[in-house]
Design a protein around this motif. Structure first.
Motif, PDB file in Angstrom:
ATOM      1  N   HIS A  24       6.879  73.932 -63.012  1.00 43.70           N
ATOM      2  CA  HIS A  24       7.686  75.227 -63.608  1.00 43.70           C
ATOM      3  C   HIS A  24       6.913  75.985 -64.617  1.00 43.70           C
ATOM      4  O   HIS A  24       7.706  76.560 -65.440  1.00 43.70           O
ATOM      5  CB  HIS A  24       9.101  74.645 -63.916  1.00 43.70           C
ATOM      6  CG  HIS A  24      10.078  74.102 -62.725  1.00 43.70           C
ATOM      7  ND1 HIS A  24      10.288  72.889 -62.699  1.00 43.70           N
ATOM      8  CD2 HIS A  24      10.141  75.004 -61.685  1.00 43.70           C
ATOM      9  CE1 HIS A  24      10.997  72.738 -61.725  1.00 43.70           C
ATOM     10  NE2 HIS A  24      11.017  74.045 -61.179  1.00 43.70           N
ATOM     11  N   LYS A  64      16.676  70.297 -65.269  1.00 49.18           N
ATOM     12  CA  LYS A  64      15.562  69.428 -65.531  1.00 49.18           C
ATOM     13  C   LYS A  64      14.802  69.941 -66.986  1.00 49.18           C
ATOM     14  O   LYS A  64      14.008  69.204 -67.478  1.00 49.18           O
ATOM     15  CB  LYS A  64      14.662  69.491 -64.404  1.00 49.18           C
ATOM     16  CG  LYS A  64      15.160  68.867 -63.271  1.00 49.18           C
ATOM     17  CD  LYS A  64      14.030  68.436 -62.237  1.00 49.18           C
ATOM     18  CE  LYS A  64      13.513  69.550 -61.325  1.00 49.18           C
ATOM     19  NZ  LYS A  64      14.304  70.372 -60.661  1.00 49.18           N
ATOM     20  N   LYS A 103      20.227  73.053 -54.084  1.00 50.59           N
ATOM     21  CA  LYS A 103      19.206  72.387 -53.439  1.00 50.59           C
ATOM     22  C   LYS A 103      19.246  72.253 -51.644  1.00 50.59           C
ATOM     23  O   LYS A 103      20.177  72.166 -51.165  1.00 50.59           O
ATOM     24  CB  LYS A 103      19.109  70.966 -53.998  1.00 50.59           C
ATOM     25  CG  LYS A 103      18.856  70.940 -55.453  1.00 50.59           C
ATOM     26  CD  LYS A 103      17.468  71.405 -55.653  1.00 50.59           C
ATOM     27  CE  LYS A 103      17.323  71.587 -57.366  1.00 50.59           C
ATOM     28  NZ  LYS A 103      16.334  72.384 -57.434  1.00 50.59           N
ATOM     29  N   GLN A 144       5.242  58.499 -59.602  1.00 52.03           N
ATOM     30  CA  GLN A 144       5.657  58.035 -58.221  1.00 52.03           C
ATOM     31  C   GLN A 144       4.331  57.832 -57.523  1.00 52.03           C
ATOM     32  O   GLN A 144       3.243  58.537 -57.948  1.00 52.03           O
ATOM     33  CB  GLN A 144       6.495  58.825 -57.462  1.00 52.03           C
ATOM     34  CG  GLN A 144       6.245  60.315 -57.012  1.00 52.03           C
ATOM     35  CD  GLN A 144       7.159  60.925 -56.448  1.00 52.03           C
ATOM     36  OE1 GLN A 144       8.246  60.881 -56.460  1.00 52.03           O
ATOM     37  NE2 GLN A 144       6.549  62.235 -55.691  1.00 52.03           N
ATOM     38  N   HIS A 172       7.649  63.428 -50.024  1.00 56.10           N
ATOM     39  CA  HIS A 172       8.113  64.743 -50.251  1.00 56.10           C
ATOM     40  C   HIS A 172       7.846  65.734 -49.292  1.00 56.10           C
ATOM     41  O   HIS A 172       8.601  66.551 -49.118  1.00 56.10           O
ATOM     42  CB  HIS A 172       7.809  65.121 -51.907  1.00 56.10           C
ATOM     43  CG  HIS A 172       8.400  66.217 -52.292  1.00 56.10           C
ATOM     44  ND1 HIS A 172       9.748  66.513 -52.600  1.00 56.10           N
ATOM     45  CD2 HIS A 172       7.816  67.608 -52.869  1.00 56.10           C
ATOM     46  CE1 HIS A 172      10.182  67.787 -52.887  1.00 56.10           C
ATOM     47  NE2 HIS A 172       8.999  68.229 -52.946  1.00 56.10           N
TER      48      HIS A 172
HETATM   49  P1  ADP Z   1      12.456  74.351 -57.464  1.00 52.28           P
HETATM   50  O1  ADP Z   1      11.310  74.994 -58.290  1.00 52.28           O
HETATM   51  O2  ADP Z   1      12.383  74.736 -56.250  1.00 52.28           O
HETATM   52  O3  ADP Z   1      13.599  74.032 -58.316  1.00 52.28           O
HETATM   53  P2  ADP Z   1      11.999  71.651 -57.817  1.00 52.28           P
HETATM   54  O4  ADP Z   1      12.286  71.800 -59.382  1.00 52.28           O
HETATM   55  O5  ADP Z   1      12.757  70.582 -57.081  1.00 52.28           O
HETATM   56  O6  ADP Z   1      11.821  72.959 -57.150  1.00 52.28           O
HETATM   57  O7  ADP Z   1      10.668  70.878 -57.874  1.00 52.28           O
HETATM   58  C1  ADP Z   1       9.420  71.712 -58.669  1.00 52.28           C
HETATM   59  C2  ADP Z   1       8.277  71.183 -57.815  1.00 52.28           C
HETATM   60  O8  ADP Z   1       7.945  69.875 -57.852  1.00 52.28           O
HETATM   61  C3  ADP Z   1       8.185  71.793 -56.214  1.00 52.28           C
HETATM   62  O9  ADP Z   1       6.832  72.281 -56.038  1.00 52.28           O
HETATM   63  C4  ADP Z   1       8.595  70.691 -55.665  1.00 52.28           C
HETATM   64  O10 ADP Z   1       7.829  70.617 -54.355  1.00 52.28           O
HETATM   65  C5  ADP Z   1       8.011  69.396 -56.376  1.00 52.28           C
HETATM   66  N1  ADP Z   1       8.798  68.246 -56.484  1.00 52.28           N
HETATM   67  C6  ADP Z   1      10.267  68.339 -56.458  1.00 52.28           C
HETATM   68  N2  ADP Z   1      10.630  66.781 -56.192  1.00 52.28           N
HETATM   69  C7  ADP Z   1       9.308  66.240 -55.772  1.00 52.28           C
HETATM   70  C8  ADP Z   1       9.175  64.938 -55.301  1.00 52.28           C
HETATM   71  N3  ADP Z   1      10.031  63.968 -55.609  1.00 52.28           N
HETATM   72  N4  ADP Z   1       7.873  64.320 -55.194  1.00 52.28           N
HETATM   73  C9  ADP Z   1       6.908  65.368 -55.308  1.00 52.28           C
HETATM   74  N5  ADP Z   1       6.993  66.614 -55.471  1.00 52.28           N
HETATM   75  C10 ADP Z   1       8.189  67.061 -55.792  1.00 52.28           C
END
Ligand code: ADP
Ligand code: NI
Length: 215
Positions: A24, A64, A103, A144, A172
């Motif tokens: 982010h 987060k 989500k 992970q 993922h």
């Molecule tokens: P968003 O920006 O849509 O809110 P997230 O905060 O869920 O997305 O995730 C931020 C980035 O991390 C995204 O590119 C997402 O694909 C990746 N991501 C989220 N959860 C996982 C995971 N469990 N394993 C790997 N990558 C993840």
């Protein structure tokens, strides 16, 4: 006036998210903004100021990245209240941000045209070459595995397992990334997603080939 507000917002977001390395960071925001404005132009719809503001601010209240959900919401609303913009614009921008942050596919709320565009732009950044990089960056940060052959890679994890991190970055792809192309709103984004989706499929094929020791 709009230009000044964009400038102030850009600096605020740059400052607030600059240090984040979970996917982010500021460059994610910049790509989402660029994609959102591109989609809006192609589709010839949506208020460009509202779209750009929502794209810039969309990750600010993310739980987060804040001490709590409430702290994140307060950060966004305090910032918007300090800008010299109309209350109606503040409402529209906030509504977009909260409506797109549902989500997965559980989003049953009807999205505004601006929200559809910003959501598409955010989802496009989770797929393709950049999406792959973000997934491994996120996975590394969380500690992970890159891939765990013991894990079912066919989307059968429960929410509970998912939240407790019983995942791998390759997993993922199945949980989320490969589904995103079916969850886009605009034709422009659907078109942009094709190449990115195809690239992820090819990436996975190559990954398994190398994993299994084939030449
Ligand atoms: P968003 O920006 O849509 O809110 P997230 O905060 O869920 O997305 O995730 C931020 C980035 O991390 C995204 O590119 C997402 O694909 C990746 N991501 C989220 N959860 C996982 C995971 N469990 N394993 C790997 N990558 C993840
Ligand atoms: Ni985002």
């Amino acid at each position: 006036m709009n230009g000044k507000n964009i400038y102030i917002t850009e600096n605020f977001v740059r400052h607030t998210l600059g240090e984040d390395s979970t996917g982010h960071d500021w460059y994610h925001i910049e790509r989402v903004r660029k994609n959102a404005l591109y989609i809006a132009e192609k589709e010839q719809r949506g208020d460009l100021f509202i779209i750009e503001m929502a794209a810039l601010l969309h990750d600010i209240p993310d739980e987060k990245l804040n001490a709590s959900k409430e702290a994140g919401e307060k950060k966004l609303s305090d910032f918007l209240q300090d800008l010299e913009i109309q209350e109606a614009a503040i409402t529209r921008i906030s509504e977009i941000i909260y409506s797109i942050s549902f989500k997965g596919g559980k989003n049953t709320k009807l999205l505004s045209p601006e929200a559809e565009i910003v959501q598409d732009a955010d989802r496009l950044d989770a797929i393709g070459a950049v999406g792959i990089a973000r997934a491994f960056a996120y996975g590394g940060k969380k500690g992970q595995a890159i891939y765990d052959p013991g894990l079912e890679t066919r989307n059968e994890m429960t929410e509970e397992e998912y939240r407790h991190g019983k995942s791998s970055s390759i997993n993922h792809f199945y949980e989320k990334l490969l589904k995103l192309k079916e969850r886009l709103n605009t034709d422009t984004a659907i078109n942009m997603a094709k190449e990115r989706h195809q690239f992820m499929e090819e990436y996975l094929q190559q990954f398994y080939k190398e994993w299994n020791g084939q030449a």
